[in-house]
Design a protein around this motif. Structure first.
Motif, PDB file in Angstrom:
ATOM      1  N   LYS A 122     -30.416  27.495 -47.014  1.00 15.52           N
ATOM      2  CA  LYS A 122     -29.537  27.367 -45.836  1.00 15.52           C
ATOM      3  C   LYS A 122     -28.754  28.657 -45.589  1.00 15.52           C
ATOM      4  CE  LYS A 122     -29.075  22.367 -46.075  1.00 15.52           C
ATOM      5  NZ  LYS A 122     -30.052  22.075 -47.077  1.00 15.52           N
ATOM      6  N   MET A 123     -29.503  29.780 -45.587  1.00 18.04           N
ATOM      7  CA  MET A 123     -28.929  31.090 -45.317  1.00 18.04           C
ATOM      8  C   MET A 123     -29.530  31.624 -44.021  1.00 18.04           C
ATOM      9  SD  MET A 123     -26.887  31.448 -47.855  1.00 18.04           S
ATOM     10  CE  MET A 123     -26.367  33.136 -47.897  1.00 18.04           C
ATOM     11  N   ASP A 124     -29.040  32.768 -43.576  1.00 17.96           N
ATOM     12  CA  ASP A 124     -29.563  33.376 -42.357  1.00 17.96           C
ATOM     13  C   ASP A 124     -29.740  34.886 -42.564  1.00 17.96           C
ATOM     14  OD1 ASP A 124     -30.484  33.490 -39.735  1.00 17.96           O
ATOM     15  OD2 ASP A 124     -28.483  33.911 -38.938  1.00 17.96           O
ATOM     16  N   PHE A 125     -30.425  35.250 -43.650  1.00 16.25           N
ATOM     17  CA  PHE A 125     -30.695  36.662 -43.905  1.00 16.25           C
ATOM     18  C   PHE A 125     -31.742  37.172 -42.924  1.00 16.25           C
ATOM     19  CE2 PHE A 125     -29.582  35.397 -48.396  1.00 16.25           C
ATOM     20  CZ  PHE A 125     -28.372  36.067 -48.428  1.00 16.25           C
ATOM     21  N   LYS A 126     -31.595  38.435 -42.528  1.00 18.99           N
ATOM     22  CA  LYS A 126     -32.559  39.094 -41.657  1.00 18.99           C
ATOM     23  C   LYS A 126     -32.943  40.429 -42.292  1.00 18.99           C
ATOM     24  CE  LYS A 126     -30.724  37.206 -37.286  1.00 18.99           C
ATOM     25  NZ  LYS A 126     -31.304  35.947 -37.547  1.00 18.99           N
ATOM     26  N   LEU A 127     -34.188  40.850 -42.041  1.00 20.05           N
ATOM     27  CA  LEU A 127     -34.695  42.102 -42.583  1.00 20.05           C
ATOM     28  C   LEU A 127     -34.837  43.159 -41.512  1.00 20.05           C
ATOM     29  CD1 LEU A 127     -37.741  41.171 -44.870  1.00 20.05           C
ATOM     30  CD2 LEU A 127     -35.603  42.206 -45.593  1.00 20.05           C
ATOM     31  N   ARG A 128     -34.613  44.393 -41.908  1.00 19.32           N
ATOM     32  CA  ARG A 128     -35.070  45.556 -41.144  1.00 19.32           C
ATOM     33  C   ARG A 128     -36.184  46.159 -41.976  1.00 19.32           C
ATOM     34  NH1 ARG A 128     -29.573  47.287 -40.162  1.00 19.32           N
ATOM     35  NH2 ARG A 128     -29.873  48.521 -42.026  1.00 19.32           N
ATOM     36  N   ILE A 129     -37.293  46.519 -41.334  1.00 18.00           N
ATOM     37  CA  ILE A 129     -38.430  47.081 -42.051  1.00 18.00           C
ATOM     38  C   ILE A 129     -38.884  48.352 -41.349  1.00 18.00           C
ATOM     39  CG2 ILE A 129     -40.848  46.721 -42.708  1.00 18.00           C
ATOM     40  CD1 ILE A 129     -40.215  43.713 -42.900  1.00 18.00           C
ATOM     41  N   GLY A 130     -39.137  49.407 -42.139  1.00 18.08           N
ATOM     42  CA  GLY A 130     -39.694  50.657 -41.629  1.00 18.08           C
ATOM     43  C   GLY A 130     -40.935  51.036 -42.408  1.00 18.08           C
ATOM     44  N   VAL A 131     -41.970  51.504 -41.687  1.00 15.10           N
ATOM     45  CA  VAL A 131     -43.247  51.847 -42.310  1.00 15.10           C
ATOM     46  C   VAL A 131     -43.743  53.171 -41.741  1.00 15.10           C
ATOM     47  CG1 VAL A 131     -45.636  51.118 -42.639  1.00 15.10           C
ATOM     48  CG2 VAL A 131     -43.828  49.392 -42.558  1.00 15.10           C
ATOM     49  N   HIS A 132     -44.254  54.032 -42.635  1.00 12.90           N
ATOM     50  CA  HIS A 132     -44.849  55.294 -42.195  1.00 12.90           C
ATOM     51  C   HIS A 132     -45.923  55.708 -43.195  1.00 12.90           C
ATOM     52  CE1 HIS A 132     -45.284  59.219 -40.371  1.00 12.90           C
ATOM     53  NE2 HIS A 132     -45.042  59.805 -41.531  1.00 12.90           N
ATOM     54  N   SER A 133     -46.970  56.333 -42.708  1.00 15.10           N
ATOM     55  CA  SER A 133     -48.038  56.843 -43.574  1.00 15.10           C
ATOM     56  C   SER A 133     -48.019  58.365 -43.588  1.00 15.10           C
ATOM     57  CB  SER A 133     -49.402  56.375 -43.068  1.00 15.10           C
ATOM     58  OG  SER A 133     -49.524  54.981 -43.207  1.00 15.10           O
ATOM     59  N   GLY A 134     -48.388  58.935 -44.722  1.00 14.64           N
ATOM     60  CA  GLY A 134     -48.447  60.384 -44.867  1.00 14.64           C
ATOM     61  C   GLY A 134     -48.624  60.745 -46.327  1.00 14.64           C
ATOM     62  N   SER A 135     -48.195  61.951 -46.680  1.00 12.98           N
ATOM     63  CA  SER A 135     -48.361  62.417 -48.059  1.00 12.98           C
ATOM     64  C   SER A 135     -47.045  62.301 -48.825  1.00 12.98           C
ATOM     65  CB  SER A 135     -48.853  63.862 -48.072  1.00 12.98           C
ATOM     66  OG  SER A 135     -47.884  64.703 -47.495  1.00 12.98           O
ATOM     67  N   VAL A 136     -47.181  62.115 -50.142  1.00  9.34           N
ATOM     68  CA  VAL A 136     -46.013  62.044 -51.019  1.00  9.34           C
ATOM     69  C   VAL A 136     -46.326  62.739 -52.335  1.00  9.34           C
ATOM     70  CG1 VAL A 136     -45.163  59.852 -50.059  1.00  9.34           C
ATOM     71  CG2 VAL A 136     -46.652  59.824 -52.077  1.00  9.34           C
TER      72      VAL A 136
END
Length: 192
Positions: A122-136
């Motif tokens: 009975k919570m109301d958590f929300k997510l922010r999500i970021g995605v990127h592809s490349g080199s690491v």
């Protein structure tokens, strides 16, 4: 010895753990094509400040346990958690070009899992999500309390995508790895 082995493999990728056992050190690696994922639970700090510490840990543990199952199922590597933020990378463990698709599956799975936890608690958590592809660049830092981490522009860009993201949406860059993935309005996806 088996318990130590299992613990080491929970902290580090298998090949890094083997290298550390064999040589006592780990050589940094460069990965040209991976997909980096960041998520953050919006307002978790404010919400958790109103709850008993035991409840905060139980809530976060329930969420992260679900998240751990999702990234493992999709053959991704959890790099770290910082508070309620979660960082995953796809493409470190194999040479497949499907790392972007796998990370998107993780993103959709995280959203579904958080909705289920919200219903159960009975919570109301929300997510922010970021995605990127490349080199690491990836490697182990220090000689005590080993920390396997990744660095590079792909990490910074995915982090910025998350921090400037829209709640309950997945912010994806215009990387070449996402060009053939089509997100459907029902949250599914298809590829061409």
């Amino acid at each position: 010895k088996n318990k130590t082995e299992k613990l080491l493999r929970n902290i580090l990728p298998s090949r890094v753990a083997e290298e550390l056992k064999a040589t006592g050190k780990s050589v940094p690696e460069c990965f040209e094509n991976v997909t980096v994922f960041f998520s953050d639970i919006i307002d978790f700090t404010r919400i958790s400040s109103q709850l008993p510490p035991q409840t905060v840990i139980e809530e976060l543990s329930d969420i992260f346990t679900n998240f751990d199952r999702i990234f493992q199922r999709n053959h991704c590597e959890r790099i770290k958690t910082i508070g309620d933020a979660y960082m995953v990378v796809g493409g470190l463990n194999d040479d497949t070009e499907e790392h972007a698709e796998r990370v998107l599956d993780v993103a959709f799975g995280f959203q579904d899992a958080l909705r289920a936890v919200n219903r159960a608690h009975k919570m109301d958590f929300k997510l922010r999500i970021g995605v990127h592809s490349g080199s690491v660049i990836a490697g182990v830092l220090g000689i005590r309390k080993f920390a396997y981490d990744i660095w590079g522009d792909a990490v910074n860009t995915a982090s910025r995508m998350e921090s400037h993201g829209i709640p309950d949406e997945i912010q994806i860059t215009n990387s070449e790895f996402f060009r053939d993935i089509h997100i459907q309005s029902d949250g599914g996806r298809s590829t061409t």
